[in-house]
Scaffold this motif. Structure first.
Motif: not given
Length: 213
Positions: A135-145, A156-159, A169-176
């Motif tokens: 979806g929109d506004a993906l934030y892919a932090s350094s080193g993520c896959r 979705v923000q990926v640590c 499929e949830d919106d507005n979450v942080v994955l790590g």
């Protein structure tokens, strides 16, 4: 607009402006910036322009003048990508894409990500057959896959250094984590709360003025 495909000159101009606004805070470089770029070129922005033009001209017949331009811009796009360490599918991202720094970034051609995505260094969104729907506004932090043909929601923000190998499929979450799990719910988009929020508002206003939906 067809997702991530650029079919008209109006759409091409919009995508280029949206990318520049979200990355630089203005629609186009000022006169002083253009003079400065004679010595210190803005290679990231140039790469994004080549990417958008490659996408637009890919819709032309190979035997047409547009087809010739497609070959030319695809060559420039890939050549500069090698220099910067970028390998992105030219239809993989919506408008307002932000790449803050030089460094290895790999995104397979079959992936389809939304608007206002941010790609930091040393990330990989692999290119398995079928691709990913993000979806929109993906934030892919350094080193993520992000692996496998999965689906991710909006904002979705990926640590850093995390590995995402299943759908969220949830919106507005942080994955790590390795593998990634949801670490936090109800997070704000990356651009909210600072000047980039106003930049996004200007992009959406321009989109409406141009009649692009």
């Amino acid at each position: 607009m067809e997702r991530n495909n650029i079919l008209t000159k109006k759409e091409l101009d919009f995508y280029i402006k949206a990318d520049y606004m979200m990355g630089r805070g203005r629609w186009k470089p000022s006169f002083s910036t253009r003079i400065k770029e004679l010595l210190f070129p803005d290679y990231i922005n140039r790469y994004l322009v080549y990417m958008r033009k490659t996408c637009y001209y890919s819709n032309f017949s190979p035997k047409s003048w547009g087809g010739v331009k497609h070959i030319y811009y695809k060559w420039r796009f890939r050549r500069l990508g090698v220099r910067l360490g970028f390998s992105l599918g030219y239809k993989s991202f919506g408008y307002g894409l932000v790449i803050p720094h030089y460094g290895t970034i790999v995104v397979g051609e079959d992936n389809r990500c939304g608007n206002y995505c941010v790609l930091h260094t040393s990330i990989c969104i692999s290119g398995e057959k079928g691709g990913k729907q993000i979806g929109d506004a993906l934030y892919a932090s350094s080193g993520c896959r992000i692996n496998k043909p999965i689906t991710l929601g909006n904002n979705v923000q990926v640590c850093s250094n995390s590995v995402v190998n299943k759908s969220f499929e949830d919106d507005n979450v942080v994955l790590g984590g390795m593998p990634a799990v949801i670490k936090k719910y109800s997070v704000k988009p990356w651009y909210q709360g600072w000047e980039a929020e106003e930049w996004r508002n200007q992009v959406e206003k321009l989109k409406k003025q141009l009649g692009l939906y």
